[in-house]
Design an enzyme around this catalytic site. Structure first.
Site, mmCIF file in Angstrom:
data_model
loop_
_atom_site.group_PDB
_atom_site.id
_atom_site.type_symbol
_atom_site.label_atom_id
_atom_site.label_comp_id
_atom_site.label_asym_id
_atom_site.label_seq_id
_atom_site.Cartn_x
_atom_site.Cartn_y
_atom_site.Cartn_z
ATOM 1 N NE ARG A 1 24.023 51.536 37.639
ATOM 2 C CZ ARG A 1 24.624 52.658 37.211
ATOM 3 N NH1 ARG A 1 24.979 52.778 35.946
ATOM 4 N NH2 ARG A 1 24.859 53.662 38.030
ATOM 5 C CE LYS B 1 28.276 59.154 32.474
ATOM 6 N NZ LYS B 1 27.103 59.416 33.334
ATOM 7 N NE ARG C 1 25.388 57.970 41.735
ATOM 8 C CZ ARG C 1 25.007 56.744 41.387
ATOM 9 N NH1 ARG C 1 24.359 55.980 42.238
ATOM 10 N NH2 ARG C 1 25.300 56.286 40.200
HETATM 11 P P1 ADP Z 1 27.354 56.982 37.368
HETATM 12 O O1 ADP Z 1 26.539 55.808 36.965
HETATM 13 O O2 ADP Z 1 26.805 57.697 38.539
HETATM 14 O O3 ADP Z 1 27.693 57.889 36.224
HETATM 15 P P2 ADP Z 1 30.167 56.310 37.739
HETATM 16 O O4 ADP Z 1 30.445 54.865 37.700
HETATM 17 O O5 ADP Z 1 30.615 57.156 36.603
HETATM 18 O O6 ADP Z 1 28.632 56.415 38.004
HETATM 19 O O7 ADP Z 1 30.780 56.947 39.079
HETATM 20 C C1 ADP Z 1 30.433 56.464 40.346
HETATM 21 C C2 ADP Z 1 30.925 57.434 41.422
HETATM 22 O O8 ADP Z 1 32.370 57.558 41.346
HETATM 23 C C3 ADP Z 1 30.412 58.867 41.316
HETATM 24 O O9 ADP Z 1 29.148 59.048 41.924
HETATM 25 C C4 ADP Z 1 31.533 59.644 42.033
HETATM 26 O O10 ADP Z 1 31.400 59.552 43.436
HETATM 27 C C5 ADP Z 1 32.789 58.892 41.644
HETATM 28 N N1 ADP Z 1 33.404 59.483 40.444
HETATM 29 C C6 ADP Z 1 33.456 58.929 39.193
HETATM 30 N N2 ADP Z 1 34.081 59.745 38.342
HETATM 31 C C7 ADP Z 1 34.443 60.849 39.036
HETATM 32 C C8 ADP Z 1 35.096 62.065 38.715
HETATM 33 N N3 ADP Z 1 35.503 62.329 37.455
HETATM 34 N N4 ADP Z 1 35.319 62.972 39.692
HETATM 35 C C9 ADP Z 1 34.916 62.731 40.944
HETATM 36 N N5 ADP Z 1 34.268 61.620 41.324
HETATM 37 C C10 ADP Z 1 34.023 60.682 40.391
#
Ligand code: ADP
Length: 190
Positions: free
Chosen positions: A128, A14, A146
């Site tokens: 990563r 994403k 996750r």
């Molecule tokens: P990923 O590569 O897992 O999609 P992100 O950078 O989007 O990682 O998010 C990393 C972490 O931040 C998630 O595993 C979660 O703990 C927290 N997080 C991100 N966005 C949200 C959200 N909308 N609601 C709750 N927790 C979130």
């Protein structure tokens, strides 16, 4: 306005695609993960709170996440649209997003989910983790947690938008350019 939810499991690409889409469509990229990492990097109260959950691969509670997201949208009203990356991650977050966009006289244009299987995800995230410096990228158990959270809490967001014909799937396996072209083809139909 184009208000895109870029959706899919962790590690589905994403962030990579959002960076390219922002350039092409001149949208504002809002990544809740990036916002949390910024707060954690500055050791703010919000960052400390987020860290408790992120380090375990769990979702940060809605009372923290939704407020942060809404503030970011409200602070940037004069844009051509938004790419929401990593948000919404559950139905309550989706409802909050619909509400704030409605208040601004707009709505979600569509949600596009990048399809990537579990084993590929684990492989990508561990890879990563070698350079990202993200503690949630280094431990296979946290990564698998996750993925489980995604399936249990986040995937239903797809079904929330589907009845309104706003939820689409795109194959997330291939080169960055191939996947980008697939996304653009879909967005151009919004
Ligand atoms: P990923 O590569 O897992 O999609 P992100 O950078 O989007 O990682 O998010 C990393 C972490 O931040 C998630 O595993 C979660 O703990 C927290 N997080 C991100 N966005 C949200 C959200 N909308 N609601 C709750 N927790 C979130």
């Amino acid at each position: 306005m184009i208000n895109l939810i870029l959706f899919g499991p962790p590690g589905s690409g994403k962030g990579t695609q959002a960076t390219k889409l922002v350039e092409k469509y001149e949208l504002l990229h809002i990544s809740t993960g990036d916002l949390f990492r910024y707060e954690m990097g500055n050791d703010t109260p919000l960052g400390k709170k987020a860290k408790e959950y992120i380090s375990k691969g769990e979702l940060v509670p809605d009372e923290v996440t939704i407020g942060m997201l809404v503030n970011k949208v409200i602070a940037n009203p004069d844009v051509k649209g938004y790419i929401f990356d990593g948000y919404p991650r559950n139905i309550d977050q989706a409802e909050a997003l619909d509400k704030i966009l409605a208040e601004m006289g707009t709505e979600v244009s569509g949600l596009i989910s990048l399809q990537v299987d579990d084993e590929e995800i684990v492989k990508r995230i561990l890879n990563r983790g070698k350079t990202s410096g993200r503690s949630d990228d280094n431990d296979e158990n946290i990564i698998r947690n996750r993925i489980e959270v995604y399936k249990g809490e986040t995937r239903p967001v797809f079904d929330f938008y589907a009845p309104r014909d706003k939820a689409f799937e795109v194959d997330g396996i291939g080169s960055i350019e191939e996947i980008f072209d697939r996304l653009c083809a879909r967005i151009d139909q919004f």
